[in-house]
Design an enzyme around this catalytic site. Sequence first.
Site, short mmCIF file in Angstrom:
data_model
loop_
_atom_site.label_atom_id
_atom_site.label_comp_id
_atom_site.label_asym_id
_atom_site.label_seq_id
_atom_site.Cartn_x
_atom_site.Cartn_y
_atom_site.Cartn_z
N SER A 7 37.89 42.62 41.64
CA SER A 7 38.42 42.87 42.97
C SER A 7 37.30 42.85 44.01
O SER A 7 36.40 43.70 43.98
CB SER A 7 39.13 44.22 43.02
OG SER A 7 39.40 44.54 44.37
N HIS A 32 40.35 38.86 42.37
CA HIS A 32 41.47 39.67 42.88
C HIS A 32 41.20 40.01 44.34
O HIS A 32 40.13 40.49 44.71
CB HIS A 32 41.55 40.93 42.03
CG HIS A 32 42.73 41.80 42.30
ND1 HIS A 32 44.00 41.53 41.79
CD2 HIS A 32 42.86 42.94 43.01
CE1 HIS A 32 44.83 42.48 42.18
NE2 HIS A 32 44.17 43.35 42.93
N ASP A 34 42.56 42.06 47.52
CA ASP A 34 43.41 43.17 47.93
C ASP A 34 43.60 43.18 49.44
O ASP A 34 42.65 43.42 50.19
CB ASP A 34 42.75 44.50 47.54
CG ASP A 34 42.84 44.77 46.05
OD1 ASP A 34 43.96 44.72 45.50
OD2 ASP A 34 41.79 45.05 45.44
N MET A 36 45.39 45.02 52.57
CA MET A 36 45.99 46.31 52.93
C MET A 36 46.20 46.39 54.44
O MET A 36 45.29 46.03 55.19
CB MET A 36 45.07 47.45 52.52
CG MET A 36 44.70 47.44 51.06
SD MET A 36 43.55 48.77 50.71
CE MET A 36 43.28 48.51 48.97
N HIS A 65 46.79 40.33 46.07
CA HIS A 65 47.62 41.53 45.92
C HIS A 65 47.92 42.08 47.31
O HIS A 65 47.04 42.62 47.97
CB HIS A 65 46.81 42.53 45.06
CG HIS A 65 47.45 43.86 44.87
ND1 HIS A 65 46.76 44.94 44.37
CD2 HIS A 65 48.72 44.31 45.06
CE1 HIS A 65 47.56 45.99 44.28
NE2 HIS A 65 48.75 45.64 44.70
N MET A 67 49.32 44.65 49.74
CA MET A 67 49.78 46.03 49.95
C MET A 67 50.13 46.15 51.43
O MET A 67 49.43 46.81 52.21
CB MET A 67 48.67 47.01 49.52
CG MET A 67 48.50 47.06 48.01
SD MET A 67 46.92 47.72 47.49
CE MET A 67 45.94 46.23 47.51
N GLY A 141 45.44 51.66 47.44
CA GLY A 141 44.80 51.99 48.71
C GLY A 141 43.29 51.98 48.68
O GLY A 141 42.66 51.59 49.65
N PHE A 142 42.72 52.38 47.56
CA PHE A 142 41.26 52.51 47.51
C PHE A 142 40.71 52.11 46.15
O PHE A 142 41.37 52.35 45.12
CB PHE A 142 40.84 53.96 47.78
CG PHE A 142 41.29 54.45 49.12
CD1 PHE A 142 40.51 54.25 50.25
CD2 PHE A 142 42.52 55.08 49.27
CE1 PHE A 142 40.94 54.67 51.51
CE2 PHE A 142 42.97 55.52 50.52
CZ PHE A 142 42.16 55.31 51.64
N GLY A 175 43.21 49.26 38.66
CA GLY A 175 42.81 50.58 39.12
C GLY A 175 42.10 51.40 38.05
O GLY A 175 42.67 51.68 36.99
N GLY A 176 40.86 51.73 38.31
CA GLY A 176 40.12 52.63 37.41
C GLY A 176 39.68 52.00 36.10
O GLY A 176 39.33 52.73 35.16
N GLY A 196 37.16 46.53 40.07
CA GLY A 196 36.46 46.41 41.34
C GLY A 196 35.10 47.07 41.31
O GLY A 196 34.06 46.40 41.19
N SER A 197 35.10 48.42 41.40
CA SER A 197 33.82 49.13 41.51
C SER A 197 32.95 48.96 40.28
O SER A 197 31.72 49.02 40.39
CB SER A 197 34.08 50.62 41.78
OG SER A 197 35.03 51.13 40.88
C1 DX5 Z 1 43.56 49.50 44.86
C2 DX5 Z 1 43.33 48.03 44.63
C3 DX5 Z 1 42.46 47.72 43.46
C4 DX5 Z 1 41.05 48.23 43.57
C5 DX5 Z 1 40.51 48.41 42.18
O1 DX5 Z 1 44.60 49.66 45.76
O2 DX5 Z 1 44.57 47.38 44.39
O3 DX5 Z 1 42.47 46.33 43.18
O4 DX5 Z 1 40.22 47.39 44.29
O5 DX5 Z 1 39.27 49.03 42.26
P1 DX5 Z 1 38.66 49.86 41.05
O6 DX5 Z 1 38.51 48.92 39.89
O7 DX5 Z 1 37.36 50.35 41.59
O8 DX5 Z 1 39.63 50.98 40.73
ZN ZN Z 2 44.64 45.28 43.68
#
Ligand code: DX5
Ligand code: ZN
Length: 221
Positions: A7, A32, A34, A36, A65, A67, A141-142, A175-176, A196-197
């Site tokens: 992401s 990916h 995102d 928002m 994606h 949102m 969201g994050f 996510g996570g 992502g992170s």
């Molecule tokens: C959250 C996003 C995710 C996010 C994942 O709303 O849809 O794609 O970037 O980030 P990590 O992998 O850090 O949870």
């Molecule tokens: Zn996403």
Amino acid sequence: MVELSPSILSCDFSKLQENLDQTKNTQLKMIHIDVMDGVFVPNISFGFKVIKDIRDKNDYFFDTHLMIVDPIRYIERFKEAGADRITIHYESCENPLDVINKIKSLGIEAGISLRPKTELSKILPLLKEVDAVLVMSVEPGFGGQSFIESSLDRVRELRDYIDKNNLACKIEIDGGIKTTNVDKVIKAGCDEIVSGSDIFGKEDIKGQIEKYYEIFKKNPL
Ligand code: DX5
Ligand code: ZN
């Protein structure tokens, strides 16, 4: 083989293309994206222009994606910006099937996603219509939040439903996810992994991607 979808939300946006350049010469096929709107989720990321600008410099499959509220308004513009798949949220529109059909009419892939608290049964009838289901394993969201463990049961239930009904729909999780927990989501039945992170938040972006593919090799589908 399981696929990875890093992401870009976790990139340093002042060096977005430099971060993406560090993913080159790996097995990576998709990224990916995102989007928002600050209404569907309490955060604002980026829009068409950013996607278009990186589209011109990267061959990856753009896993987009959304949102955003009422995504039907913007499907054409995301396709024009370069999306290869558009995933919408079940909760973001009155008629998800209309949006899915609109996406498919443009010749790109369609996906459906749902918040962690939305009942899985709501989206099951849509799985025959989409290319992928995106299981949110954090509240959208994050980036950088902790994985919600009960997401594993949702993945198992989806795997069972998709296999029993012989559907082509992929299961993607978002996510996570980290190198330390990715093997259990693969074992639960995921085909595509968003992270992502744990990729763009790390010093060695390329090394992290390679680590994921090593784990995928040990956990074939
Ligand atoms: C959250 C996003 C995710 C996010 C994942 O709303 O849809 O794609 O970037 O980030 P990590 O992998 O850090 O949870
Ligand atoms: Zn996403």
